[in-house]
Design an enzyme around this catalytic site. Structure first.
Site, PDB file in Angstrom:
ATOM      1  N   ASP A  63       2.804   7.106  -4.480  1.00  0.00           N
ATOM      2  CA  ASP A  63       3.309   5.777  -4.031  1.00  0.00           C
ATOM      3  C   ASP A  63       2.149   5.058  -3.545  1.00  0.00           C
ATOM      4  O   ASP A  63       2.627   4.039  -2.831  1.00  0.00           O
ATOM      5  CB  ASP A  63       4.631   5.810  -3.254  1.00  0.00           C
ATOM      6  CG  ASP A  63       5.741   5.679  -4.039  1.00  0.00           C
ATOM      7  OD1 ASP A  63       5.806   5.847  -5.176  1.00  0.00           O
ATOM      8  OD2 ASP A  63       6.849   5.628  -3.596  1.00  0.00           O
ATOM      9  N   ASP A  78      16.305  13.329   4.077  1.00  0.00           N
ATOM     10  CA  ASP A  78      16.420  14.865   3.935  1.00  0.00           C
ATOM     11  C   ASP A  78      17.881  15.122   4.384  1.00  0.00           C
ATOM     12  O   ASP A  78      18.471  16.107   3.814  1.00  0.00           O
ATOM     13  CB  ASP A  78      15.339  15.335   4.529  1.00  0.00           C
ATOM     14  CG  ASP A  78      14.811  14.812   5.850  1.00  0.00           C
ATOM     15  OD1 ASP A  78      15.658  14.064   6.212  1.00  0.00           O
ATOM     16  OD2 ASP A  78      13.694  14.997   6.023  1.00  0.00           O
TER      17      ASP A  78
END
Length: 579
Positions: A163, A316
């Site tokens: 990214d 997460d």
């Protein structure tokens, strides 16, 4: 001109006389002594009816939450002792057998790799730099370590999710991927048109590729993580032989823990987290928070939980909680360690702690009802999630540290009628500190400095936790990549690969930030909130010495000094831009 001036003075004088005459004729007389007495009486009433009860209530709540934390720490410690005494290791609680490939007679005796499941190794990357920077080729280490994993080449896919916004950095990462591809490694370099969802968005996008459909498991590593070559051989068998397990989490090992005091303090905190909190969660509840890296997921479990979501900055933990509510189990394997790097600058660490404190509190707010309404987990599991995992671990621990040690105790010296019991000031905090220090015995001599620093960091953690609970402020969903400087004095290598190089990069003009002349570089080291709090605590210590005489001044002077040290920027290393 002189006549006019004298005339004006005479006019002013006559006006003053008229005012004095009118004031003297007024029937009301102001008795300033009486006014002062009334103000003092009102202040004393406010003090006795509002301020003192409020501080006393704050102390009571803080003591109650401190006891909660103590009980949780004692429970965690007892569980880990039991695990060690009775040798309840993961391979004894779950079935574990090595994956071996026999010879295939039809293929001329070659090794049959069909027994090895298809594994996807994801490495999300992002590099954001300003101006002329020194870039440590950390990507070479992570990509090299992933490509060196012992697993049949045709049964593993290395996926680099880049990214990066800087074209130079992107080109370097892409060239490294093609270098390994030319060696026969099945590696994919993937980019996307935008950074929507940040890391969660990149991971979600990575699962959409056609070649992922054949994969059963995903091993995830952040850009600065370097797994050992046998990582998959030691973790995948837990998933293959135990269909109820969704996640295998391994332990982090820090390559730069001795770089400075800041990294030593982080090592002490994270070692306790992994050796005790993760171990206890795995052993008792078969659940713990996924650490976002150095773990292996079952892809079907990710899909069953609803996939990656970017509603918080802890994607997460979000995925782990949703998977747990679907009935999946987690296992922590502390014997498997993955090398990683700790942030060595205070600025980077502060941003990281904001994300780690704000995200869980915000997730708790968004999942309160969902946890209670879940039909696939027991009431005991719901209580654990609500009370132990979220409230005590993610809310109380972040808030009570600052409220109690950095506000209630210092303020209590100003009120003689407020007495904090000795067990609340000395005994319980000491026991909690000693229990947490068990994670890193080699750093036990730093425990006092560590506690003082943790209290300083509670200023940022409570702000982050409150903003997450209230879903307020512009930084609730702010994602700032943790800056890692790397150790430019060392040149590690991965299986004989090229040593890490240090290079200078100039970014494109669009990415170069103009220097700010109004803010001198030296002032960027100063942190006003820490300086303010430290000054107030030291003043309270002085008041205790000369007036209150409660004996808190030693702690107050030490804690106030710790705030000032951090406030003036004397913690951690300085990034190249400020040296």
């Amino acid at each position: 001109m002189d006549a006019g001036g004298h005339g004006g003075a005479a006019t002013i004088s006559s006006f003053g006389e008229e005012v004095a005459k009118v004031w003297a004729e007024l029937p009301v007389r102001v008795d300033w002594a009486a006014v002062a007495e009334q103000c003092a009486w009102a202040a004393s009433r406010v003090r006795s009816l509002l301020v003192v009860p409020a501080v006393r209530l704050l102390v009571f709540v803080s003591l109650a939450m401190t006891v909660m934390i103590l009980v949780e720490k004692l429970f965690v410690c007892a569980v880990c002792i039991a695990v060690r005494v009775f040798r309840l290791t993961p391979d004894r609680r779950y079935r574990w057998e090595p994956i071996t490939a026999g010879s295939d007679e039809e293929s001329g005796g070659d090794r049959d790799t069909a027994k090895y499941p298809m594994v996807l190794v994801q490495i999300p990357m992002y590099n954001e730099r300003e101006g002329v920077v020194v870039v440590m080729k950390v990507y070479k280490l992570s990509i090299g370590a992933a490509c060196a994993l012992e697993w049949p080449t045709e049964r593993v896919v290395i996926q680099v999710l880049d990214d990066s916004t800087d074209p130079v950095v992107k080109d370097l990462v892409e060239m490294e991927c093609y270098r390994w591809m030319s060696k026969g490694v099945n590696i994919k370099y993937e980019v996307r048109g935008n950074r929507k969802g940040y890391k969660a968005g990149a991971l979600k996008e990575g699962l959409k590729h056609d070649y992922v459909k054949d994969c059963q498991y995903i091993a995830m590593f952040d850009a600065d993580f370097q797994p050992e070559s046998d990582f998959l051989l030691r973790t995948i068998p837990f998933l293959v032989h135990n269909p109820e397990i969704a996640l295998v989490q391994t332990r982090w090992k820090f390559v730069n823990s001795d770089e400075c005091l800041l990294t030593r303090f982080q090592e002490m905190s994270l070692d306790y987290h992994f050796k005790y909190e993760q171990e206890a969660g795995s052993s008792v509840y078969s659940f713990f928070g996924f650490n976002g890296t150095a773990g292996v997921w079952r892809i079907s479990a990710i899909n069953d939980a609803g996939g990656w979501k970017d509603r918080t900055t802890v994607e997460d933990m979000d995925l782990a909680v949703r998977a747990m509510l679907q009935g999946w189990k987690f296992v922590y394997v502390g014997d498997i360690k993955v090398k990683s790097e700790l942030p060595s600058t205070f600025k980077a660490y502060r941003f990281q702690q904001h994300r780690w404190s704000c995200g869980p509190a915000n997730l708790f707010k968004k999942m309160m009802v969902e946890i209670l309404e879940s039909k696939k987990v027991s009431l005991w599991s719901k209580i654990h999630l609500w009370y132990d995992f979220f409230f005590v671990g993610k809310v109380a621990a972040h808030t009570v540290t600052f409220i109690y040690y950095c506000f209630a105790i210092p303020v209590s010296v100003l009120f003689p009628e407020i007495q904090i019991p000795l067990w609340g000031v000395v005994y319980i905090p000491t026991v909690i500190t000693l229990l947490k220090a068990l994670g890193t015995p080699s750093s036990f001599h730093l425990v006092i400095l560590w506690v003082l620093f943790e209290n300083v960091m509670s200023l940022h953690r409570i702000k982050a936790a409150v903003s997450g609970l209230l879903d307020a402020g512009g930084r609730v969903n702010e994602w700032v990549v943790t800056e890692k400087l790397g150790d430019t004095n060392k040149k590690p290598s991965i299986n004989g690969s090229d040593s890490v190089e240090v290079i200078d990069l100039k970014l494109t003009k669009a990415d170069v930030k103009i220097t700010e002349p109004l803010v001198p570089k030296l002032l960027k080291r100063y942190h006003c909130s820490e300086i303010f709090v430290g000054t107030c605590i030291i003043l309270c210590g002085c008041y205790d010495v000369f007036y209150a005489k409660k004996g808190y001044y030693i702690f107050l002077f030490l804690q106030g000094t710790a705030f000032l040290v951090v406030g003036f920027g004397y913690v951690g290393t300085l990034p190249p831009s400020t040296t």
